[in-house]
Scaffold this motif. Structure first.
Motif, mmCIF file in Angstrom:
data_model
loop_
_atom_site.group_PDB
_atom_site.id
_atom_site.type_symbol
_atom_site.label_atom_id
_atom_site.label_comp_id
_atom_site.label_asym_id
_atom_site.label_seq_id
_atom_site.Cartn_x
_atom_site.Cartn_y
_atom_site.Cartn_z
ATOM 1 N N GLY A 188 -9.259 7.141 0.256
ATOM 2 C CA GLY A 188 -8.437 5.958 0.073
ATOM 3 C C GLY A 188 -7.252 6.128 -0.854
ATOM 4 O O GLY A 188 -6.491 5.179 -1.077
ATOM 5 N N ARG A 189 -7.050 7.324 -1.380
ATOM 6 C CA ARG A 189 -5.928 7.543 -2.303
ATOM 7 C C ARG A 189 -4.601 7.707 -1.567
ATOM 8 O O ARG A 189 -3.532 7.576 -2.172
ATOM 9 C CB ARG A 189 -6.195 8.765 -3.191
ATOM 10 C CG ARG A 189 -7.466 8.633 -4.047
ATOM 11 C CD ARG A 189 -7.711 9.884 -4.863
ATOM 12 N NE ARG A 189 -6.765 9.991 -5.968
ATOM 13 C CZ ARG A 189 -6.968 9.455 -7.173
ATOM 14 N NH1 ARG A 189 -8.070 8.756 -7.412
ATOM 15 N NH2 ARG A 189 -6.078 9.597 -8.123
ATOM 16 N N GLY A 236 13.259 3.818 18.124
ATOM 17 C CA GLY A 236 13.136 4.428 16.811
ATOM 18 C C GLY A 236 11.708 4.696 16.385
ATOM 19 O O GLY A 236 10.742 4.389 17.097
ATOM 20 N N VAL A 237 11.624 5.267 15.196
ATOM 21 C CA VAL A 237 10.342 5.601 14.584
ATOM 22 C C VAL A 237 10.408 5.218 13.115
ATOM 23 O O VAL A 237 11.431 5.450 12.446
ATOM 24 C CB VAL A 237 10.022 7.105 14.709
ATOM 25 C CG1 VAL A 237 8.693 7.433 14.043
ATOM 26 C CG2 VAL A 237 9.995 7.530 16.166
ATOM 27 N N GLU A 238 9.341 4.635 12.596
ATOM 28 C CA GLU A 238 9.244 4.278 11.184
ATOM 29 C C GLU A 238 7.957 4.847 10.618
ATOM 30 O O GLU A 238 6.927 4.873 11.300
ATOM 31 C CB GLU A 238 9.241 2.754 10.993
ATOM 32 C CG GLU A 238 10.493 2.062 11.462
ATOM 33 C CD GLU A 238 10.408 0.561 11.335
ATOM 34 O OE1 GLU A 238 11.456 -0.080 11.121
ATOM 35 O OE2 GLU A 238 9.271 0.027 11.436
ATOM 36 N N ALA A 239 8.004 5.282 9.380
ATOM 37 C CA ALA A 239 6.807 5.787 8.707
ATOM 38 C C ALA A 239 6.897 5.459 7.227
ATOM 39 O O ALA A 239 7.985 5.491 6.639
ATOM 40 C CB ALA A 239 6.655 7.295 8.905
ATOM 41 N N ASP A 240 5.781 5.122 6.645
ATOM 42 C CA ASP A 240 5.745 4.879 5.199
ATOM 43 C C ASP A 240 4.349 5.217 4.684
ATOM 44 O O ASP A 240 3.384 5.265 5.456
ATOM 45 C CB ASP A 240 6.096 3.426 4.863
ATOM 46 C CG ASP A 240 5.058 2.444 5.377
ATOM 47 O OD1 ASP A 240 4.060 2.192 4.671
ATOM 48 O OD2 ASP A 240 5.236 1.916 6.496
ATOM 49 N N GLY A 241 4.266 5.451 3.388
ATOM 50 C CA GLY A 241 2.971 5.792 2.812
ATOM 51 C C GLY A 241 2.981 5.741 1.302
ATOM 52 O O GLY A 241 4.043 5.697 0.666
ATOM 53 N N THR A 242 1.798 5.713 0.731
ATOM 54 C CA THR A 242 1.620 5.773 -0.716
ATOM 55 C C THR A 242 0.543 6.799 -1.037
ATOM 56 O O THR A 242 -0.385 7.014 -0.249
ATOM 57 C CB THR A 242 1.210 4.403 -1.293
ATOM 58 O OG1 THR A 242 -0.044 3.997 -0.719
ATOM 59 C CG2 THR A 242 2.267 3.351 -1.001
#
Length: 246
Positions: free
Chosen positions: A16-17, A56-62
């Motif tokens: 989960g990190r 298009g393409v979108e990506a995000d993360g933490t």
């Protein structure tokens, strides 16, 4: 009318990190209404664009790298194109005495017919105004304790690809690609009731154009593209903020 699809996925990794999201999309907007400013009439006109295709393409993360450090990022690629749209050219003044037979249209524009000096512009295959192809961000938050006080430090960078700020895409309204940066420090009292924040926005003092249009009143210097008027984003800002909970 709009039609299309979007598909994506969300995931949790490393206990989960790490959180990650990705999506791909494709849309088609038909009979799109485009507002364009007419400086001669001092009014906005509505133009009908046959179609806009957007893919298009979108990506995000933490990533919670440590208990106190979180890293984040996002990126987007959007390919938007007009289809079947002939609209208004930007302001341009022909020299006195110019006749249609010898007149030369400015860049990306053409004449509506073989007799008049009236200009038009074919937007086929071009992106709408204020629609960068690439955009993204990256940042962090670091939280710790110092003598019982909570301290949080944040930093973020935002990227935008180039775009035209004006619907008529006048050459002078081309905003080149740029970065802008925000940062901040927050100190919270041990009981959590009081906090102070030092906030910095657009610390690189990037003067990018948000919107632009032809100068009100019509054309400018004969033989030249008309003057443009633009709205520029707010420059560097630094603020000190206090808060209390009761």
């Amino acid at each position: 009318s709009a039609s299309g699809f979007e598909a994506g996925a969300k995931g949790l990794f490393a206990d989960g990190r790490i959180r990650a999201n990705v999506a791909a999309f494709a849309y088609r907007f038909e009979d799109l209404q485009v507002n364009t400013y007419d400086p001669s009439r001092i009014a906005y006109t509505i133009n009908n664009a046959g179609e806009v295709q957007q893919r298009g393409v979108e990506a995000d993360g933490t990533w919670q790298a440590t208990d106190g450090l979180q890293l984040r990022g996002a990126i987007a690629y959007v390919d938007a194109q007009f289809k079947d749209f002939v609209g208004q050219c930007y302001s341009y003044a022909f020299p006195t005495g110019t006749v249609r037979a010898t007149a030369v249209a400015p860049a990306n524009c053409s004449f509506v017919n073989a007799t008049a000096l009236t200009l038009q512009q074919d937007f086929e295959g071009r992106a709408p105004a204020r629609a960068p192809q690439w955009s993204g961000s990256a940042g962090f938050t670091y939280e710790t304790q110092i003598a019982g006080f909570g301290v949080a430090v944040t930093g973020d960078g935002f990227y935008s690809d180039s775009y035209y700020a004006s619907e008529t895409m006048a050459p002078a309204t081309l905003q080149e690609a740029f970065w802008r940066y925000n940062a901040g420090v927050t100190v919270t009292s041990p009981d959590g009731r009081y906090s102070a924040q030092l906030i910095g926005r657009n610390l690189s003092d990037e003067n990018y154009i948000l919107y632009a249009a032809d100068r009100t009143g019509g054309n400018s210097v004969p033989g030249a593209i008309g003057e443009q008027r633009g709205v520029v984003a707010r420059g560097r800002e630094v603020a000190l903020q206090f808060a209390a909970k009761f």
